[in-house]
Design a protein around this motif. Structure first.
Motif, PDB file in Angstrom:
ATOM      1  N   GLN A   1      -4.807   8.106 -10.000  1.00 16.85           N
ATOM      2  CA  GLN A   1      -3.773   7.508  -9.158  1.00 16.85           C
ATOM      3  C   GLN A   1      -4.358   6.394  -8.308  1.00 16.85           C
ATOM      4  OE1 GLN A   1      -2.462  10.967  -7.114  1.00 16.85           O
ATOM      5  NE2 GLN A   1      -0.929  11.448  -8.645  1.00 16.85           N
ATOM      6  N   THR A   2      -3.518   5.486  -7.916  1.00 18.61           N
ATOM      7  CA  THR A   2      -3.958   4.432  -7.011  1.00 18.61           C
ATOM      8  C   THR A   2      -2.819   4.123  -6.048  1.00 18.61           C
ATOM      9  OG1 THR A   2      -4.704   2.163  -6.824  1.00 18.61           O
ATOM     10  CG2 THR A   2      -3.292   2.645  -8.684  1.00 18.61           C
ATOM     11  N   ALA A   3      -3.185   3.847  -4.812  1.00 20.85           N
ATOM     12  CA  ALA A   3      -2.163   3.522  -3.820  1.00 20.85           C
ATOM     13  C   ALA A   3      -1.933   2.023  -3.737  1.00 20.85           C
ATOM     14  CB  ALA A   3      -2.575   4.063  -2.457  1.00 20.85           C
ATOM     15  N   TRP A   4      -2.660   1.243  -4.530  1.00 20.87           N
ATOM     16  CA  TRP A   4      -2.605  -0.211  -4.387  1.00 20.87           C
ATOM     17  C   TRP A   4      -1.562  -0.788  -5.312  1.00 20.87           C
ATOM     18  CZ3 TRP A   4      -6.033  -2.736  -1.010  1.00 20.87           C
ATOM     19  CH2 TRP A   4      -7.002  -1.912  -0.437  1.00 20.87           C
TER      20      TRP A   4
ATOM     21  N   PHE B   1       0.878  -1.162   0.000  1.00 24.03           N
ATOM     22  CA  PHE B   1       0.000   0.000   0.000  1.00 24.03           C
ATOM     23  C   PHE B   1       0.916   1.213   0.000  1.00 24.03           C
ATOM     24  CE2 PHE B   1      -3.220   2.911   1.692  1.00 24.03           C
ATOM     25  CZ  PHE B   1      -4.288   2.530   0.923  1.00 24.03           C
ATOM     26  N   SER B   2       0.984   1.910  -1.134  1.00 27.42           N
ATOM     27  CA  SER B   2       2.056   2.893  -1.285  1.00 27.42           C
ATOM     28  C   SER B   2       1.771   4.166  -0.495  1.00 27.42           C
ATOM     29  CB  SER B   2       2.227   3.231  -2.758  1.00 27.42           C
ATOM     30  OG  SER B   2       1.227   4.116  -3.153  1.00 27.42           O
ATOM     31  N   PRO B   3       2.800   4.864  -0.066  1.00 20.65           N
ATOM     32  CA  PRO B   3       2.580   6.170   0.551  1.00 20.65           C
ATOM     33  C   PRO B   3       2.043   7.156  -0.484  1.00 20.65           C
ATOM     34  CG  PRO B   3       4.911   5.746   0.279  1.00 20.65           C
ATOM     35  CD  PRO B   3       4.204   4.485  -0.083  1.00 20.65           C
ATOM     36  N   GLY B   4       1.499   8.273  -0.021  1.00 15.33           N
ATOM     37  CA  GLY B   4       0.904   9.223  -0.943  1.00 15.33           C
ATOM     38  C   GLY B   4      -0.601   9.079  -0.997  1.00 15.33           C
ATOM     39  N   HIS B   5      -1.170   8.172  -0.187  1.00 16.64           N
ATOM     40  CA  HIS B   5      -2.626   8.088  -0.091  1.00 16.64           C
ATOM     41  C   HIS B   5      -3.123   9.268   0.719  1.00 16.64           C
ATOM     42  CE1 HIS B   5      -2.160   6.831   4.024  1.00 16.64           C
ATOM     43  NE2 HIS B   5      -1.202   5.996   3.619  1.00 16.64           N
ATOM     44  N   ARG B   6      -4.412   9.560   0.619  1.00 15.68           N
ATOM     45  CA  ARG B   6      -4.925  10.808   1.219  1.00 15.68           C
ATOM     46  C   ARG B   6      -5.632  10.592   2.552  1.00 15.68           C
ATOM     47  NH1 ARG B   6      -3.321  10.508  -4.200  1.00 15.68           N
ATOM     48  NH2 ARG B   6      -4.034  12.272  -5.408  1.00 15.68           N
ATOM     49  N   ALA B   7      -5.235   9.619   3.329  1.00 16.18           N
ATOM     50  CA  ALA B   7      -5.880   9.404   4.626  1.00 16.18           C
ATOM     51  C   ALA B   7      -5.556  10.550   5.584  1.00 16.18           C
ATOM     52  CB  ALA B   7      -5.398   8.093   5.226  1.00 16.18           C
ATOM     53  N   CYS B   8      -6.449  10.766   6.549  1.00 14.59           N
ATOM     54  CA  CYS B   8      -6.211  11.813   7.551  1.00 14.59           C
ATOM     55  C   CYS B   8      -4.950  11.481   8.352  1.00 14.59           C
ATOM     56  CB  CYS B   8      -7.368  11.896   8.536  1.00 14.59           C
ATOM     57  SG  CYS B   8      -8.970  12.051   7.792  1.00 14.59           S
ATOM     58  N   GLN B   9      -4.454  12.471   9.032  1.00 16.65           N
ATOM     59  CA  GLN B   9      -3.297  12.242   9.907  1.00 16.65           C
ATOM     60  C   GLN B   9      -3.696  11.269  11.012  1.00 16.65           C
ATOM     61  OE1 GLN B   9      -2.906  16.289  11.086  1.00 16.65           O
ATOM     62  NE2 GLN B   9      -1.155  16.605   9.756  1.00 16.65           N
TER      63      GLN B   9
ATOM     64  N   VAL C   1      -6.063   2.992   7.861  1.00 16.53           N
ATOM     65  CA  VAL C   1      -5.094   2.770   6.802  1.00 16.53           C
ATOM     66  C   VAL C   1      -3.880   2.005   7.351  1.00 16.53           C
ATOM     67  CG1 VAL C   1      -3.762   4.915   6.912  1.00 16.53           C
ATOM     68  CG2 VAL C   1      -4.149   3.864   4.747  1.00 16.53           C
TER      69      VAL C   1
ATOM     70  N   SER D   1      -7.566   6.030  -1.279  1.00 16.23           N
ATOM     71  CA  SER D   1      -6.508   5.316  -1.996  1.00 16.23           C
ATOM     72  C   SER D   1      -6.623   5.432  -3.509  1.00 16.23           C
ATOM     73  CB  SER D   1      -6.515   3.843  -1.592  1.00 16.23           C
ATOM     74  OG  SER D   1      -7.704   3.239  -2.000  1.00 16.23           O
TER      75      SER D   1
END
Lengths: 316, 97
Positions: free
Chosen positions: A66-69, A21-29, A34, A61
């Motif tokens: 873009q995709t974080a997967w 699961f790559s970094p750069g996903h937009r989850a909250c702090q 995640v 994600s």
């Protein structure tokens, strides 16, 4: 391959290094969900197909283009993660039989949030588990519909304030307790049901690996802390997850063929629930009398579980 | 020609919005969200890896000598690593503009 080479030592350094699961996903702090997903993917490895219901994990994600997967991934509607997961499993089986894909074992994995599991996706989940597909279903439970703005779901705990169950003079937040979905899954007589929490990462990853080895349906309910929706501090995510287990609100257990086993011992005497509630803004309106009520509810649920741990026997 | 970051017309959208490049979200740097940055004190570090396993961004990684460091391109500054570190080797300091 085991996630941890030596099970006896708690050594976070020894876990699988590859990030699926790559970094750069937009989850909250400080998102606990995640974190759970990252650990789950580490334990599952590459040979999987993920079908993911709408929810926080899809929103953060897969912002097109873009995709974080780093694994095959299908985004499906809110209600049918389990249905698509079972279809993927049947499809892979058919393609393998016809010789169109390489003959190797690929696991079908369905992931949904608590709304996509306990409310909207429930009939699809029940159907998939009843048909006995060889798949794992993960419920990443953050106790409300967080991606649309904290609406209550049936996984919201007793007396929690959300935007659709606000706390006021007459009603103090959510009026019902949390729906016990792991228990409903046990009632489907599936081989493996477990509850997990990313605050206990090795425990979580061991359960995921166990579920992957089982030929048949498996269900894992992952408690994931949401600092945004729970009005908590982002750095206390792991602490809240640890406290929820220590207070007995969400005990970590696994059910293998009907045999209950606590995987993480809850300290005796258990920590009072007040410690956990006062760290969160969604329980800010509770007075000491309400905390006693919550404690009574938690005690009841915990006693019920402990009775099963003591008396249950495996059916095979 | 510079590669496009996103489709500019509907004809360029792939059928079913399929993304062919796995993990390309890493081209999006979330480091600008950060208000505080973690600083490691390698004298106190016991190299346990707690910061690595608990990072939701997957941005903490092991450096050559076995110590840990965050990739500040992605670190959102949640403070989990500093809060969980047993020997308190990590402190969060304000990000300077």
């Amino acid at each position: 391959m085991n996630t941890v080479q030596n099970f006896e030592i708690f050594a976070p350094k020894l876990i699988e290094k590859r990030e699926l699961f790559s970094p750069g996903h937009r989850a909250c702090q400080g998102c606990g969900e995640v974190l759970a997903l990252r650990l789950i993917l580490k334990a599952l490895g590459e040979d999987i197909v993920v079908s993911n219901a709408t929810g926080c994990m899809e929103i953060i994600s897969t912002a097109y283009p873009q995709t974080a997967w780093n694994v095959p991934y299908i985004h499906v509607a809110f209600e049918n993660a389990a249905a698509v997961g079972s279809g993927v499993e049947a499809g892979l089986k058919a393609l393998r039989r016809k010789g169109k894909i390489a003959d190797r074992y690929v696991k079908s994995v369905a992931i949904a949030g608590d709304g996509g599991t306990v409310d909207i996706g429930f009939q699809a989940l029940s159907g998939a588990m009843e048909r006995g597909h060889d798949m794992i279903f993960f419920c990443l439970d953050n106790e409300a519909y967080m991606n649309t703005g904290i609406q209550r779901s049936s996984a919201t705990p007793f007396m929690a304030a959300t935007t659709t169950s606000p706390a006021g003079k007459a009603i103090k937040g959510q009026r019902t307790g949390k729906k016990n979905v792991p228990e409903i899954m046990v009632a489907h007589s599936i081989p493996y049901v477990a509850t997990a929490c990313p605050s206990y990462p090795i425990d979580l990853m061991n359960k995921v690996e166990k579920a992957k080895k089982i030929k048949g349906p498996a269900y894992i309910h992952v408690f994931s802390v949401c600092p945004t929706g729970w009005r908590g501090a982002s750095n206390e995510t792991i602490k809240l997850g640890r406290m929820v287990v220590e207070t007995g609100i969400f005990p970590l257990y696994e059910v293998e063929n009907g045999k209950y086993r606590l995987t993480m011992e809850t300290p005796e005497p258990r920590r009072p629930v007040g410690d956990y509630l006062k760290l969160q803004g969604r329980f800010r309106h509770l007075d000491p009398g309400d905390i006693v009520k919550v404690q009574a509810l938690v005690d009841k649920e915990y006693r019920k579980l402990m009775h099963k741990v003591e008396t249950s026997v495996a059916w095979s | 020609m510079k590669q496009k970051k996103w489709p500019e017309a509907w004809q360029e959208v792939t059928p079913g919005c399929i993304v062919f490049e796995p993990g390309n979200a890493s081209t999006y740097k979330t480091g600008s969200w950060r208000a505080q940055r973690p600083i490691w004190d390698n004298k106190k570090c016991i190299k346990c890896g707690i910061c690595y396993i608990f990072c939701p961004e997957a941005c903490v990684s092991e450096t050559g000598e076995g110590f840990f460091a965050a990739n500040l391109d992605y670190c959102k500054g949640c403070g989990i690593c500093a809060h969980e570190c047993w020997p308190q080797a990590i402190v969060m300091v304000e990000e300077e503009v």
